[in-house]
Design a protein around this motif. Structure first.
Motif: not given
Length: 553
Positions: A23-26, A219-224, A245-250
């Motif tokens: 689920h997490c690479k970096v 958080d999502a915008t910065e890839g946290i 979830t509703e904003l459908e971030y990958e």
């Protein structure tokens, strides 16, 4: 391997699992303060935890100002927070961000929710929204505006953005579930009208996102990958998850909560500190009696001592409080081998050695720190007239008093044995001079192995002494009465600051702001960064030398 897993805290175990399951690479973490005040000791835990995790996993650490509420935010607070984070050693390199730079992204996210039928513009007043929300035991009821069409909501929300409504006239709410057992999920407000000047965006916006909506988008915008926050946000996590979830971030971020750092008998509330500052009880947010990071730095605490303290406290899920003496223990441990031990007299009385040659001065070689020879030696002047602490002489001493009294012999630290012969008093009976004789055969370091003495006292050469000011601090809170009075005001300690004129040895003449020393028998002291001058040195006592605190095993 099992031992390694057991030694990790619960957040590290979650991250390990996320990495293992792909689920997490970096690993990417952040520290997201709102710039509406100075950081305090509690924030240090969050800074060091987030930075430490990024460093441990070879990831990235973001410094992000959560500046979405323009009413209390100032550039002064931005600069103070940056200084604190850098002082603690949390290196954010070129990864400095401001949430307000994402306002367009947040606006577009709100439009997306409206188009999905997941948000609506509501005309209820703040009181009506509260009334409709229900209670912990009763469900809420739907707003009469909940079923507006998507088209109507899009138009109204754009009108909000374009400044067509007054503050409080309309809000944008998420459409979730008014009967949810979690009140945070009962159609929370996600945007409000606020015709406020923003410290960075100026007058570009008159609508502002609410924290619970903005934060997951930031958080999502910065890839946290792991959004580490304190326990009071645990009940807000379902809303955080709903937004991403509703904003459908990958690759949505994961919120994890940990226990705050509570320190006993201290003031951390911004409104209380603001009042202390405004009332002139303290001289600013960095007054050394406070536990803002700026105050601790000014008092003389080191980044290493704060890091040690946070490490001892550890990371847990359960709230608890930590005794202030543990923080004092950490600064003592950090300073004891690092700092020179110098002589300073805080309550002086003159000592005259009657048989020492008048006008003669000798320079004694003195170890800077007996426990750390690497700190080397310094030259200290010695002569016929000295200053000693007033408490180091008594005419009629109690039993087991081993310092100066008529007929008793003591060692002058790093110098000679002296025998007290008497004292001189003024017309009010106050002792103005103590007299003694010295034995020139007993010079420290000469190999003298004759008689033994039980007492050693420190001193400063009177002609060479540098006059200075020492500030002696106690807790600003009266610890016996607790932090607050019944009316909610603070129980202040009237003796939280004592200022004394003192004498220090001449080696301190060149001391600069933040330089710290152990004053023999009196504690650790730091040169005040605001008030000290080359011709008027001011020292803050960081901490006394001894404590009853014992580190738990």
């Amino acid at each position: 391997m099992d031992n390694e897993v057991l030694s990790k805290n619960f957040i590290e175990q979650i991250i390990d699992k996320d990495i293992e399951e792909g689920h997490c690479k970096v690993v990417k973490t952040r520290f997201p303060p709102e710039p509406n005040g100075y950081l305090h000791i509690g924030h240090a835990k969050s800074i060091l935890l987030n930075y430490g995790l990024a460093k441990e996993y070879g990831g990235q650490f973001n410094m992000r100002f959560d500046d979405t509420n323009p009413t209390k935010e100032k550039d002064e607070f931005v600069e103070s927070i940056k200084a604190d984070v850098e002082w603690l050693g949390a290196d954010y390199e070129d990864r400095l961000f401001f949430a307000s730079d994402y306002f367009q992204i947040m606006y577009e996210a709100a439009v997306k929710l409206i188009k999905k039928g997941k948000a609506y513009v509501c005309d209820l007043t703040a009181d009506e929204i509260k009334e409709y929300r229900g209670t912990l035991t009763e469900p809420g009821k739907n707003s009469p505006y909940r079923d507006r069409t998507i088209e109507e909501n899009l138009e109204l929300f754009e009108n909000m953005k374009n400044g067509k409504y007054a503050d409080g006239e309309k809000v944008l709410r998420a459409k979730i579930d008014m009967s949810s057992p979690n009140i945070n999920m009962r159609d929370p407000i996600i945007y409000r009208v606020a015709h406020q000047y923003h410290h960075r965006q100026k007058d570009a916006w008159c609508i502002y996102p609410m924290y619970d909506f903005a934060h997951p988008i930031e958080d999502a915008t910065e890839g946290i990958t792991h959004s580490i926050c304190t326990l009071e946000f645990e009940d807000h996590r379902p809303l955080y998850d709903w937004v991403v979830t509703e904003l459908e971030y990958e690759n949505p971020p994961k919120q994890i909560e940990f226990a705050k750092l509570y320190l006993t008998n201290v003031v951390t509330g911004k409104r209380y500190i603001k009042k202390l500052v405004e009332d002139g009880i303290v001289d600013g947010w960095d007054d050394p009696r406070l536990v803002s990071l700026a105050a601790l730095r000014r008092r003389g605490f080191t980044p290493e001592s704060i890091r040690k303290f946070v490490d001892i406290v550890g990371v847990t899920k359960a709230n608890g409080s930590v005794e202030y003496p543990m923080l004092e223990y950490c600064i003592r441990e950090d300073l004891k081998l690092k700092k020179p031990r110098v002589m300073a007299i805080l309550d002086p009385v003159k000592l005259i050695i009657d048989n020492y040659p008048e006008g003669q001065t000798e320079m004694l070689d003195v170890d800077n720190n007996l426990e750390n020879p690497e700190l080397g030696k310094r030259k200290v002047p010695f002569g016929r007239e000295l200053y000693i602490e007033r408490e180091d002489f008594m005419e009629e001493p109690p039993k087991k008093y081993y310092r100066l009294f008529p007929g008793n012999e003591v060692r002058l630290m790093n110098a000679y044995f002296v025998t007290c012969t008497g004292c001189v008093k003024d017309e009010n009976g106050n002792i103005t001079e103590v007299h003694c004789t010295y034995d020139p055969e007993t010079k420290s370091g000469s190999g003298f192995e004759g008689r033994k003495v039980k007492g050693t006292i420190h001193w400063v050469s009177a002609p060479d002494a540098v006059k200075a000011t020492a500030r002696l601090y106690e807790n600003i809170i009266d610890e016996e009465k607790g932090v607050y009075n019944e009316d909610g005001s603070l129980n202040l300690n009237p003796n939280s600051l004592t200022t004394v004129e003192c004498y220090v040895e001449p080696s301190l003449t060149s001391a600069k702001a933040y330089d710290s020393f152990q004053f023999v028998r009196n504690g650790y002291f730091c040169v005040d960064c605001k008030d000290s001058r080359a011709d008027n040195l001011v020292f803050n006592r960081i901490v006394s030398l001894k404590s009853s605190f014992k580190l738990p095993k």
